[in-house]
Motif scaffolding. Structure first.
Motif, mmCIF file in Angstrom:
data_model
loop_
_atom_site.group_PDB
_atom_site.id
_atom_site.type_symbol
_atom_site.label_atom_id
_atom_site.label_comp_id
_atom_site.label_asym_id
_atom_site.label_seq_id
_atom_site.Cartn_x
_atom_site.Cartn_y
_atom_site.Cartn_z
ATOM 1 N N ARG A 19 0.816 -1.218 0.000
ATOM 2 C CA ARG A 19 0.000 0.000 0.000
ATOM 3 C C ARG A 19 0.848 1.265 0.000
ATOM 4 O O ARG A 19 0.329 2.367 0.153
ATOM 5 N N GLY A 20 2.156 1.106 -0.150
ATOM 6 C CA GLY A 20 3.027 2.267 -0.261
ATOM 7 C C GLY A 20 4.035 2.376 0.854
ATOM 8 O O GLY A 20 3.756 1.991 1.999
ATOM 9 N N LEU A 21 5.219 2.884 0.514
ATOM 10 C CA LEU A 21 6.311 3.014 1.476
ATOM 11 C C LEU A 21 6.917 4.409 1.380
ATOM 12 O O LEU A 21 7.291 4.866 0.307
ATOM 13 N N ARG A 22 6.955 5.076 2.536
ATOM 14 C CA ARG A 22 7.677 6.344 2.639
ATOM 15 C C ARG A 22 8.832 6.145 3.619
ATOM 16 O O ARG A 22 8.688 5.465 4.631
ATOM 17 N N VAL A 23 9.960 6.786 3.302
ATOM 18 C CA VAL A 23 11.163 6.618 4.116
ATOM 19 C C VAL A 23 11.698 7.985 4.507
ATOM 20 O O VAL A 23 11.946 8.835 3.642
ATOM 21 N N MET A 24 11.896 8.200 5.806
ATOM 22 C CA MET A 24 12.497 9.447 6.276
ATOM 23 C C MET A 24 14.014 9.329 6.223
ATOM 24 O O MET A 24 14.601 8.508 6.936
ATOM 25 N N MET A 25 14.636 10.135 5.393
ATOM 26 C CA MET A 25 16.094 10.174 5.278
ATOM 27 C C MET A 25 16.579 11.367 6.103
ATOM 28 O O MET A 25 16.660 12.497 5.609
ATOM 29 N N CYS A 85 16.843 17.425 -0.808
ATOM 30 C CA CYS A 85 15.788 17.307 -1.817
ATOM 31 C C CYS A 85 16.388 17.353 -3.216
ATOM 32 O O CYS A 85 16.061 16.532 -4.083
ATOM 33 N N ASP A 86 17.282 18.301 -3.444
ATOM 34 C CA ASP A 86 17.924 18.431 -4.756
ATOM 35 C C ASP A 86 18.807 17.219 -5.070
ATOM 36 O O ASP A 86 18.941 16.843 -6.244
ATOM 37 N N TYR A 117 18.422 13.935 -3.844
ATOM 38 C CA TYR A 117 17.695 12.680 -4.018
ATOM 39 C C TYR A 117 16.693 12.696 -5.178
ATOM 40 O O TYR A 117 16.366 11.626 -5.712
ATOM 41 N N SER A 118 16.177 13.870 -5.533
ATOM 42 C CA SER A 118 15.119 13.933 -6.552
ATOM 43 C C SER A 118 15.480 13.219 -7.852
ATOM 44 O O SER A 118 14.702 12.397 -8.354
ATOM 45 N N PRO A 119 16.647 13.490 -8.453
ATOM 46 C CA PRO A 119 16.968 12.771 -9.685
ATOM 47 C C PRO A 119 17.209 11.273 -9.482
ATOM 48 O O PRO A 119 17.012 10.487 -10.408
ATOM 49 N N ILE A 120 17.604 10.881 -8.277
ATOM 50 C CA ILE A 120 17.858 9.468 -7.999
ATOM 51 C C ILE A 120 16.556 8.668 -7.996
ATOM 52 O O ILE A 120 16.493 7.547 -8.518
ATOM 53 N N VAL A 121 15.497 9.244 -7.419
ATOM 54 C CA VAL A 121 14.227 8.511 -7.273
ATOM 55 C C VAL A 121 13.124 9.093 -8.154
ATOM 56 O O VAL A 121 11.932 8.942 -7.871
ATOM 57 N N ASN A 122 13.537 9.767 -9.221
ATOM 58 C CA ASN A 122 12.565 10.290 -10.199
ATOM 59 C C ASN A 122 11.533 11.219 -9.563
ATOM 60 O O ASN A 122 10.333 11.155 -9.868
ATOM 61 N N GLY A 123 12.013 12.076 -8.665
ATOM 62 C CA GLY A 123 11.161 13.110 -8.088
ATOM 63 C C GLY A 123 10.288 12.676 -6.928
ATOM 64 O O GLY A 123 9.492 13.487 -6.427
ATOM 65 N N ARG A 124 10.425 11.444 -6.460
ATOM 66 C CA ARG A 124 9.577 10.966 -5.355
ATOM 67 C C ARG A 124 10.151 11.433 -4.013
ATOM 68 O O ARG A 124 10.603 10.643 -3.188
ATOM 69 N N VAL A 125 10.146 12.727 -3.797
ATOM 70 C CA VAL A 125 10.743 13.311 -2.595
ATOM 71 C C VAL A 125 9.795 14.343 -2.006
ATOM 72 O O VAL A 125 9.250 15.186 -2.727
ATOM 73 N N GLN A 126 9.599 14.279 -0.701
ATOM 74 C CA GLN A 126 8.856 15.302 0.027
ATOM 75 C C GLN A 126 9.827 16.041 0.935
ATOM 76 O O GLN A 126 10.481 15.433 1.789
ATOM 77 N N TYR A 127 9.933 17.342 0.729
ATOM 78 C CA TYR A 127 10.835 18.192 1.501
ATOM 79 C C TYR A 127 10.049 18.726 2.694
ATOM 80 O O TYR A 127 9.114 19.505 2.539
ATOM 81 N N THR A 173 27.896 27.655 9.628
ATOM 82 C CA THR A 173 28.284 27.355 8.247
ATOM 83 C C THR A 173 26.993 27.189 7.447
ATOM 84 O O THR A 173 25.891 27.311 7.989
ATOM 85 N N ASP A 174 27.129 26.897 6.156
ATOM 86 C CA ASP A 174 25.930 26.684 5.339
ATOM 87 C C ASP A 174 25.556 25.203 5.271
ATOM 88 O O ASP A 174 24.978 24.731 4.302
ATOM 89 N N TYR A 175 25.844 24.471 6.338
ATOM 90 C CA TYR A 175 25.580 23.033 6.400
ATOM 91 C C TYR A 175 24.082 22.748 6.236
ATOM 92 O O TYR A 175 23.237 23.340 6.917
ATOM 93 N N GLY A 176 23.751 21.811 5.362
ATOM 94 C CA GLY A 176 22.383 21.322 5.230
ATOM 95 C C GLY A 176 21.356 22.423 5.103
ATOM 96 O O GLY A 176 21.494 23.354 4.306
ATOM 97 N N GLU A 177 20.332 22.342 5.916
ATOM 98 C CA GLU A 177 19.219 23.279 5.832
ATOM 99 C C GLU A 177 19.588 24.682 6.287
ATOM 100 O O GLU A 177 18.870 25.648 5.978
ATOM 101 N N MET A 178 20.720 24.848 6.969
ATOM 102 C CA MET A 178 21.106 26.185 7.416
ATOM 103 C C MET A 178 21.301 27.141 6.256
ATOM 104 O O MET A 178 21.117 28.352 6.402
#
Length: 338
Positions: free
Chosen positions: A96-102, A131-132, A134-144, A278-283
């Motif tokens: 029924r679907g799988l979502r994964v928190m990375m 998001c930028d 993983y998006s091309p890796i999983v064909n856009g199946r990403v929720q930010y 620093t500009d690490y990750g979401e910062m």
């Protein structure tokens, strides 16, 4: 919905555990009839079932559960290939679907990328950079998902209250405190705290997770500086530590040494404390916010100049920049997309 995770715990003071546990507790509170929590490895008091799983995170009982409902998988960050294998195997049974928190972004080899792509899983990530990536890796199946702070718990206090908290925790109320919260590891650039001028009090609050992985040599090096104090052990009222500090310092640069959204920075901001980062990750998404100073080259001059500059700034409203990262708002977006 079934939530499967080995990142759930009652008293979390480490980023991955804190983020996962905070979100799952709120999901359970908001959707108690539609949420079934399965924990493994770590016990979770709010969970519905605890399983013993093999290295592939598969068992007959788990397969019977995930066949029947949507699955949200929250793995503790691990080497990417093994994580990708587990995600792919879970996807074979999650009809029924799988979502994964990375929660933490790691570079992925081609095999891991292929497994993620063919799994069909939707990824939930916590930074625009992730998001930028993983998006091309999983064909856009990403929720930010923007999240990471309880803005009711972490909130500003008066100057008088901050002064009282300094006294409570044994600090000089007349001297500014520069704070960092996290693991005592070289990869987090914690040694940069030694470059802070001795006229400032420096506080390092160390996560209690995996003490055997902490660097004892680094600890001794830090403690040679009389203005540096280390607090270890679980602190129930951790918000008070942020509320009494004057500047928060986040020197992490190398990907993988912190989760993608540094919770400590969000908590400091929610308390309306100025931040050097620093500009690490979401910062990176906080560029241009008055009271948040970015540094590329970390040395004595850049650190101390920025501390002095931030201490001189008045009427800062840093808190507004993180209100949209409140956990409760994230739950609404996670399930309703708004």
């Amino acid at each position: 919905m079934l939530i499967l995770s080995n990142s759930l715990t009652q008293s979390a003071d480490e980023g991955s555990l804190k983020l996962a546990s905070s979100l799952v507790k709120r999901i359970k509170n908001k959707y108690p009839e539609n949420t079934y929590i399965v924990s493994f490895e770590r016990e979770f008091p709010q969970g519905d079932e605890h399983l013993s799983l093999n290295k592939l995170h598969i068992s007959r009982r788990l397969i019977s559960l995930i066949k029947k409902q949507k699955v949200l998988y929250i793995p503790f960050p691990a080497p990417t290939t093994s994580m990708a294998v587990r995600i792919f195997l879970l996807s074979l049974f999650a009809r029924r679907g799988l979502r994964v928190m990375m929660i933490r972004q790691y570079p992925m080899n081609r095999a891991a990328q292929a497994l993620l792509r063919f799994s069909g899983a939707e990824l939930v990530v916590f930074s625009k950079k992730a998001c930028d990536y993983y998006s091309p890796i999983v064909n856009g199946r990403v929720q930010y998902l923007k999240t990471g702070v309880d803005t009711e718990k972490f909130k500003p206090v008066s100057a008088q209250k901050a002064r009282e908290l300094k006294i409570k925790y044994g600090f000089d109320p007349e001297s500014p405190i520069v704070l960092h919260v996290g693991h005592m590891k070289e990869g987090r650039n914690v040694a940069e705290l030694t470059k802070i001028d001795k006229k400032y009090q420096v506080l390092l609050v160390v996560s209690t997770l995996s003490k055997e992985r902490q660097n004892p040599e680094l600890r001794e090096r830090l403690l040679k500086h009389p203005n540096i104090r280390i607090m270890e052990g679980y602190i129930p009222c951790i918000e008070e530590i942020y509320q009494m500090c004057d500047v928060y310092f986040f020197p992490v640069k190398q990907m993988g040494h912190c989760i993608d959204v540094p919770l400590s920075c969000l908590e400091a901001a929610a308390c309306n404390k100025p931040i050097i980062t620093t500009d690490y990750g979401e910062m990176a998404e906080f560029a241009g916010i008055n009271g948040i100073s970015f540094i590329d080259e970390i040395n004595e001059n850049t650190i101390n100049e920025n501390i002095e500059k931030l201490l001189q700034q008045k009427d800062l409203n840093i808190r507004d920049s993180v209100l949209n990262y409140d956990f409760d708002k994230a739950i609404e977006y996670l399930f309703n997309g708004n």
